[in-house]
Design a protein around this motif. Structure first.
Motif, PDB file in Angstrom:
ATOM      1  N   GLY A 182     -13.644  49.949  62.962  1.00  0.00           N
ATOM      2  CA  GLY A 182     -14.536  49.400  63.968  1.00  0.00           C
ATOM      3  C   GLY A 182     -14.520  50.197  65.253  1.00  0.00           C
ATOM      4  O   GLY A 182     -15.582  50.482  65.838  1.00  0.00           O
ATOM      5  N   ARG A 183     -13.348  50.571  65.715  1.00  0.00           N
ATOM      6  CA  ARG A 183     -13.258  51.365  66.951  1.00  0.00           C
ATOM      7  C   ARG A 183     -13.873  52.742  66.769  1.00  0.00           C
ATOM      8  O   ARG A 183     -14.503  53.280  67.681  1.00  0.00           O
ATOM      9  CB  ARG A 183     -11.795  51.476  67.371  1.00  0.00           C
ATOM     10  CG  ARG A 183     -11.196  50.143  67.818  1.00  0.00           C
ATOM     11  CD  ARG A 183      -9.714  50.274  68.092  1.00  0.00           C
ATOM     12  NE  ARG A 183      -9.452  51.243  69.167  1.00  0.00           N
ATOM     13  CZ  ARG A 183      -8.233  51.692  69.465  1.00  0.00           C
ATOM     14  NH1 ARG A 183      -7.190  51.273  68.764  1.00  0.00           N
ATOM     15  NH2 ARG A 183      -8.062  52.552  70.452  1.00  0.00           N
ATOM     16  N   TRP A 184     -13.711  53.325  65.576  1.00  0.00           N
ATOM     17  CA  TRP A 184     -14.316  54.634  65.302  1.00  0.00           C
ATOM     18  C   TRP A 184     -15.829  54.556  65.411  1.00  0.00           C
ATOM     19  O   TRP A 184     -16.466  55.423  66.015  1.00  0.00           O
ATOM     20  CB  TRP A 184     -13.901  55.111  63.923  1.00  0.00           C
ATOM     21  CG  TRP A 184     -14.517  56.430  63.522  1.00  0.00           C
ATOM     22  CD1 TRP A 184     -15.673  56.625  62.837  1.00  0.00           C
ATOM     23  CD2 TRP A 184     -14.013  57.734  63.824  1.00  0.00           C
ATOM     24  NE1 TRP A 184     -15.930  57.955  62.678  1.00  0.00           N
ATOM     25  CE2 TRP A 184     -14.921  58.671  63.268  1.00  0.00           C
ATOM     26  CE3 TRP A 184     -12.888  58.195  64.495  1.00  0.00           C
ATOM     27  CZ2 TRP A 184     -14.737  60.040  63.369  1.00  0.00           C
ATOM     28  CZ3 TRP A 184     -12.694  59.569  64.590  1.00  0.00           C
ATOM     29  CH2 TRP A 184     -13.616  60.475  64.030  1.00  0.00           C
ATOM     30  N   SER A 185     -16.413  53.518  64.845  1.00  0.00           N
ATOM     31  CA  SER A 185     -17.869  53.355  64.901  1.00  0.00           C
ATOM     32  C   SER A 185     -18.356  53.237  66.342  1.00  0.00           C
ATOM     33  O   SER A 185     -19.382  53.814  66.722  1.00  0.00           O
ATOM     34  CB  SER A 185     -18.298  52.119  64.105  1.00  0.00           C
ATOM     35  OG  SER A 185     -17.959  52.255  62.744  1.00  0.00           O
ATOM     36  N   GLN A 186     -17.611  52.500  67.172  1.00  0.00           N
ATOM     37  CA  GLN A 186     -17.999  52.359  68.571  1.00  0.00           C
ATOM     38  C   GLN A 186     -17.932  53.694  69.305  1.00  0.00           C
ATOM     39  O   GLN A 186     -18.830  54.042  70.078  1.00  0.00           O
ATOM     40  CB  GLN A 186     -17.095  51.331  69.262  1.00  0.00           C
ATOM     41  CG  GLN A 186     -17.278  49.907  68.763  1.00  0.00           C
ATOM     42  CD  GLN A 186     -16.292  48.950  69.397  1.00  0.00           C
ATOM     43  OE1 GLN A 186     -15.479  49.341  70.236  1.00  0.00           O
ATOM     44  NE2 GLN A 186     -16.356  47.683  68.992  1.00  0.00           N
ATOM     45  N   LEU A 187     -16.885  54.457  69.036  1.00  0.00           N
ATOM     46  CA  LEU A 187     -16.759  55.762  69.696  1.00  0.00           C
ATOM     47  C   LEU A 187     -17.867  56.714  69.264  1.00  0.00           C
ATOM     48  O   LEU A 187     -18.400  57.481  70.072  1.00  0.00           O
ATOM     49  CB  LEU A 187     -15.382  56.364  69.380  1.00  0.00           C
ATOM     50  CG  LEU A 187     -14.173  55.656  69.999  1.00  0.00           C
ATOM     51  CD1 LEU A 187     -12.877  56.245  69.458  1.00  0.00           C
ATOM     52  CD2 LEU A 187     -14.205  55.781  71.524  1.00  0.00           C
ATOM     53  N   GLN A 188     -18.205  56.705  67.971  1.00  0.00           N
ATOM     54  CA  GLN A 188     -19.269  57.569  67.493  1.00  0.00           C
ATOM     55  C   GLN A 188     -20.606  57.180  68.125  1.00  0.00           C
ATOM     56  O   GLN A 188     -21.430  58.040  68.451  1.00  0.00           O
ATOM     57  CB  GLN A 188     -19.370  57.488  65.963  1.00  0.00           C
ATOM     58  CG  GLN A 188     -18.143  58.012  65.232  1.00  0.00           C
ATOM     59  CD  GLN A 188     -17.873  59.480  65.503  1.00  0.00           C
ATOM     60  OE1 GLN A 188     -16.993  59.821  66.294  1.00  0.00           O
ATOM     61  NE2 GLN A 188     -18.644  60.344  64.883  1.00  0.00           N
ATOM     62  N   ALA A 189     -20.838  55.872  68.292  1.00  0.00           N
ATOM     63  CA  ALA A 189     -22.087  55.420  68.893  1.00  0.00           C
ATOM     64  C   ALA A 189     -22.207  55.875  70.336  1.00  0.00           C
ATOM     65  O   ALA A 189     -23.309  56.145  70.830  1.00  0.00           O
ATOM     66  CB  ALA A 189     -22.173  53.893  68.809  1.00  0.00           C
ATOM     67  N   HIS A 190     -21.083  56.000  71.026  1.00  0.00           N
ATOM     68  CA  HIS A 190     -21.094  56.443  72.422  1.00  0.00           C
ATOM     69  C   HIS A 190     -20.906  57.955  72.543  1.00  0.00           C
ATOM     70  O   HIS A 190     -20.729  58.465  73.650  1.00  0.00           O
ATOM     71  CB  HIS A 190     -20.000  55.722  73.221  1.00  0.00           C
ATOM     72  CG  HIS A 190     -20.268  54.260  73.425  1.00  0.00           C
ATOM     73  ND1 HIS A 190     -19.900  53.290  72.512  1.00  0.00           N
ATOM     74  CD2 HIS A 190     -20.904  53.611  74.437  1.00  0.00           C
ATOM     75  CE1 HIS A 190     -20.268  52.095  72.958  1.00  0.00           C
ATOM     76  NE2 HIS A 190     -20.885  52.253  74.124  1.00  0.00           N
TER      77      HIS A 190
END
Length: 316
Positions: A182-190
């Motif tokens: 989940g945190r990886w997805s958020q970082l990729q989105a930003h």
């Protein structure tokens, strides 16, 4: 000595013993009994006036005379084989040949289903045997006929002809719902920098396969080796473990995608060292003109290779 005193079959026996370092393995390859092979070797020793091979551990060791003879014998046998194969017509529909291929556990899952279907359709009488070998034994096994083909990421295997089949890369497989996913997805989105994103992965605990040294090497290069919690013998045992725990595993993407599609697993693709690699097929120059193996390689290339005009790489 006079060449008329020499039986060509004795040279084939000599070559097989020299390559395998074993009278019993040589007999098996040539379809002989071990006593017959021992008798043939005794005849050759008498003709040449040299012991040729001496006992060494579980096998035999060639004498200096045998080592000097080996290259000339192999060249002579290869020339004869080439001459005979020029006019040989190979009919896959009528062949009952046994094909022996080196594949890892991942290779078996990736290549065997389509290859078996192709053989059933085009060569129903042929048999296929997957024979995984240690990497340092693959080139000799190809050269002495124990293997017909090797497929995989085999950078250590030299002295073979080879052709790239497909490109792949190592990815990280973990369970869906894993906090790091989940945190990886958020970082990729930003659009966070790759360096910052890798910090998140440093929190993972890993499982690995001991026979796939590159995955262990990646963990070392990333200084994550202290996060290794489980080491197993085969990749096939890991998806169930990953699905039911917070362990992650480095795995080839082509293989990981099949597990992820089955559900409950997620893939992330960080920018890791050594992540990209090429899967190739390898074969011996000694059997390059064997019509059956030419047919096999053509079908493997047709089934699996990325469109390319890349010619076979010569032995290094």
């Amino acid at each position: 000595m006079n060449i008329k005193d020499l039986d060509l079959n004795l040279l084939r026996l000599f070559d097989a013993v020299w390559r395998t370092r074993s009278v019993s393995l040589a007999a098996q390859q040539l379809g002989m009994s071990q006593p017959a092979a021992s008798q043939g070797l005794a005849r050759l020793r008498a003709v040449l006036g040299d012991a040729l091979f001496e006992r060494s551990g579980a096998g035999v060791r060639p004498t200096p005379r045998a080592d000097r003879l080996a290259q000339a014998v192999q060249l002579a046998l290869g020339t004869i084989e080439d001459a005979l194969n020029v006019s040989q017509v190979f009919d896959p529909q009528r062949s009952a040949r046994v094909l022996r291929v080196h594949l890892s556990d991942i290779g078996e899952a990736r290549f065997l289903p389509e290859l078996v279907l192709a053989l059933q359709h085009h060569a129903p009488g042929m048999r296929l045997e997957a024979r995984p070998l240690p990497h340092d034994q693959i080139a000799p096994a190809l050269d002495n006929g124990q293997l017909d083909l090797a497929m995989g990421f085999l950078p250590e295997v030299s002295d073979t002809l080879q052709q790239p089949l497909l490109s792949d890369r190592y990815v990280v497989l973990m369970r869906q719902g894993h906090p790091v996913a989940g945190r990886w997805s958020q970082l990729q989105a930003h659009q966070t920098t790759p360096e910052a994103a890798l910090v998140v992965l440093a929190e993972l605990e890993f499982a690995a396969v001991r026979t796939h040294a590159d995955t262990l090497r990646i963990l070392e290069l990333m200084h994550w080796q202290h996060r290794l919690r489980l080491t197993v013998s085969h990749f096939l045992s890991l998806p169930g473990i990953v699905r039911s725990s917070d362990l992650a595993v480095l795995m080839p993407r082509n293989f990981a995608q099949g597990f992820a599609q089955a559900g409950e697993l997620a893939i992330i693709e960080p920018d890791l060292p050594l992540r990209d690699f090429t899967v190739s097929m390898h074969w011996s120059a000694r059997f390059d003109k064997d019509p059956c193996l030419q047919w096999l390689r053509a079908n493997v290339s047709r089934l699996f290779s990325t469109p390319s005009n890349t010619p076979p790489t010569p032995p290094r």
